[in-house]
Design a protein around this motif. Sequence first.
Motif, PDB file in Angstrom:
ATOM      1  N   MET A  21      -5.492   7.717   4.314  1.00 17.66           N
ATOM      2  CA  MET A  21      -4.907   7.080   3.118  1.00 17.66           C
ATOM      3  C   MET A  21      -5.953   6.639   2.092  1.00 17.66           C
ATOM      4  O   MET A  21      -5.785   6.906   0.902  1.00 17.66           O
ATOM      5  N   PRO A  22      -7.080   5.992   2.506  1.00 21.98           N
ATOM      6  CA  PRO A  22      -8.064   5.602   1.486  1.00 21.98           C
ATOM      7  C   PRO A  22      -8.482   6.761   0.586  1.00 21.98           C
ATOM      8  O   PRO A  22      -8.629   6.590  -0.624  1.00 21.98           O
ATOM      9  N   GLN A  23      -8.613   7.988   1.175  1.00 19.84           N
ATOM     10  CA  GLN A  23      -8.977   9.135   0.343  1.00 19.84           C
ATOM     11  C   GLN A  23      -7.916   9.401  -0.711  1.00 19.84           C
ATOM     12  O   GLN A  23      -8.216   9.688  -1.866  1.00 19.84           O
ATOM     13  N   ASP A  24      -6.639   9.271  -0.307  1.00 18.40           N
ATOM     14  CA  ASP A  24      -5.544   9.471  -1.258  1.00 18.40           C
ATOM     15  C   ASP A  24      -5.658   8.479  -2.408  1.00 18.40           C
ATOM     16  O   ASP A  24      -5.407   8.805  -3.554  1.00 18.40           O
TER      17      ASP A  24
ATOM     18  N   ASP B 259       2.543  -0.994  -0.097  1.00 17.93           N
ATOM     19  CA  ASP B 259       1.228  -0.748   0.503  1.00 17.93           C
ATOM     20  C   ASP B 259       0.172  -1.099  -0.534  1.00 17.93           C
ATOM     21  O   ASP B 259       0.215  -0.590  -1.665  1.00 17.93           O
ATOM     22  N   THR B 260      -0.782  -1.927  -0.138  1.00 16.10           N
ATOM     23  CA  THR B 260      -1.744  -2.462  -1.101  1.00 16.10           C
ATOM     24  C   THR B 260      -3.178  -2.132  -0.678  1.00 16.10           C
ATOM     25  O   THR B 260      -3.511  -2.229   0.508  1.00 16.10           O
ATOM     26  N   TYR B 261      -3.991  -1.753  -1.640  1.00 14.39           N
ATOM     27  CA  TYR B 261      -5.403  -1.416  -1.376  1.00 14.39           C
ATOM     28  C   TYR B 261      -6.270  -2.046  -2.448  1.00 14.39           C
ATOM     29  O   TYR B 261      -5.851  -2.176  -3.600  1.00 14.39           O
ATOM     30  N   VAL B 262      -7.487  -2.393  -2.050  1.00 18.67           N
ATOM     31  CA  VAL B 262      -8.477  -2.812  -3.047  1.00 18.67           C
ATOM     32  C   VAL B 262      -9.469  -1.674  -3.198  1.00 18.67           C
ATOM     33  O   VAL B 262     -10.041  -1.197  -2.210  1.00 18.67           O
TER      34      VAL B 262
ATOM     35  N   TYR C 182     -10.308  -3.274  -8.202  1.00 19.15           N
ATOM     36  CA  TYR C 182      -8.942  -3.056  -8.681  1.00 19.15           C
ATOM     37  C   TYR C 182      -7.983  -3.147  -7.507  1.00 19.15           C
ATOM     38  O   TYR C 182      -8.362  -2.855  -6.369  1.00 19.15           O
ATOM     39  N   VAL C 183      -6.737  -3.502  -7.797  1.00 13.70           N
ATOM     40  CA  VAL C 183      -5.698  -3.481  -6.766  1.00 13.70           C
ATOM     41  C   VAL C 183      -4.824  -2.267  -7.038  1.00 13.70           C
ATOM     42  O   VAL C 183      -4.337  -2.085  -8.162  1.00 13.70           O
TER      43      VAL C 183
ATOM     44  N   ARG D 262       0.727   1.907  -8.847  1.00 10.16           N
ATOM     45  CA  ARG D 262       0.313   1.105 -10.006  1.00 10.16           C
ATOM     46  C   ARG D 262      -1.051   0.501  -9.714  1.00 10.16           C
ATOM     47  O   ARG D 262      -1.459   0.405  -8.554  1.00 10.16           O
ATOM     48  N   ALA D 263      -1.693   0.074 -10.802  1.00 10.98           N
ATOM     49  CA  ALA D 263      -3.029  -0.520 -10.659  1.00 10.98           C
ATOM     50  C   ALA D 263      -3.074  -1.825 -11.459  1.00 10.98           C
ATOM     51  O   ALA D 263      -2.510  -1.919 -12.559  1.00 10.98           O
ATOM     52  N   TYR D 264      -3.745  -2.811 -10.860  1.00 14.98           N
ATOM     53  CA  TYR D 264      -3.986  -4.094 -11.525  1.00 14.98           C
ATOM     54  C   TYR D 264      -5.486  -4.373 -11.483  1.00 14.98           C
ATOM     55  O   TYR D 264      -6.178  -3.922 -10.560  1.00 14.98           O
ATOM     56  N   THR D 265      -5.946  -5.178 -12.433  1.00 16.59           N
ATOM     57  CA  THR D 265      -7.306  -5.698 -12.278  1.00 16.59           C
ATOM     58  C   THR D 265      -7.283  -6.678 -11.104  1.00 16.59           C
ATOM     59  O   THR D 265      -6.261  -7.289 -10.804  1.00 16.59           O
ATOM     60  N   TYR D 266      -8.416  -6.806 -10.433  1.00 19.59           N
ATOM     61  CA  TYR D 266      -8.515  -7.706  -9.275  1.00 19.59           C
ATOM     62  C   TYR D 266      -8.935  -9.077  -9.779  1.00 19.59           C
ATOM     63  O   TYR D 266      -9.827  -9.181 -10.614  1.00 19.59           O
TER      64      TYR D 266
END
Length: 373
Positions: free
Chosen positions: A1-4, A31-34, A46-47, A110-114
């Motif tokens: 998943m991180p690669q995706d 599902d949330t990633y930094v 980024y989130v 979607r993307a947010y600033t962290y």
Amino acid sequence: MPQDVVAIAGHFDLAGRPETVAPITAGHINDTYVLTTTAGGKAVRYVFQRINHYVFRNPPQVMENILRVTEHIRERLSHTEPGLARRQLRVIPARDGQGYYQDADGDFWRAYTYIENAVTYDTIPSTSLAQEAARMFGWFQGLLRDLPAPPLHETIPGFHDTSRRLEYFGQILKKDAFNRARHAAAEIDFVLEHAAICEVLPNLVGQGRFPVRTVHNDTKINNVMLDEVSGTGVCILDLDTVMPGLSVHDFGDLVRTASCPAAEDERDLSKVVIDAPWFEALTRGFAQETCRWLAPVERDHLVFGAKIITFEQMVRFLTDYLAGDVYYKVHREGHNLDRTHTQMRLVQSIIEQEESLNGLVRRAFQDNPGDTT
Ligand code: GN1
Ligand code: MG
């Protein structure tokens, strides 16, 4: 998943090149990633979130709401708090200008600033932080009071329509497709015995005696960020369910998640209790921001809001347990049943203390007099 996630990030206009991706496991839905990039020798975070489209059937509408809400708040704060960019989530649009990117599997991202130097708590470590967290949710509601029309989209229809949730519970119970009802007899009885409380708020709203506002609807304690050093409130998170609703539900979900030191899935039920000093701290924080505009009928139903939202949460966890764990992420067998137990215990604890909790609310609002007449 991180690669995706790195590949997904290519569809957003970020500063620098993606370097690392780490999952964040809090939250039962998305599902949330930094993701960290390096730009000009500096790390930028980024989130990234994959929106659960089983839960949110129309992610573009979710993002339309969030863009409206975040822009509105930014506009409001720019008059009073210039430079405080971290008080507000910032959506990073995809390269095509939309608030989201849809991948080849049909998933929405979607993307947010962290937001740096701020933390969230699953269980809140002190009454002063509880008070500040509650103040933040009151502040957030206040900022949305003048959100221009039209109303926000209802991202989950009937989200806090407790009667509707009870009806669905009845259907799932009847099927009992996983033969699990036998493990939850006392909980099922409890739900059926207390069914009447579902009618109270809809009746008041129907009679025009209770205001419908733009509220957060998911004010779980880990949805607010506090400064990691000073503890001062920074930013409200998880805006997916910001839509028309009731202020007492927001207060109620805070009480559900922050007036008890035990986790939502605690197995030792002797630890699960509404703790009056924590409840009082939450009430004081909420009153600080809302006393100027909260209607008397809302103040009078704050404790009821805690009872009904906790009851609703019990019904939701129990329904999901009976349905085979299709809605909430689970991490062990019987996880949703454990969660059901804690919520039932909390409802009982609220009922046991209802009168004294109402007294604490009255006192908090007396000490923070508003201009509502
Ligand atoms: C979900 O995603 P998260 O963990 O903030 C749920 C809330 C529940 C909560 C229970 C969209 O919130 O309504 O109160 O779990 N969100 C949705 O922990 O259903
Ligand atoms: Mg959520």
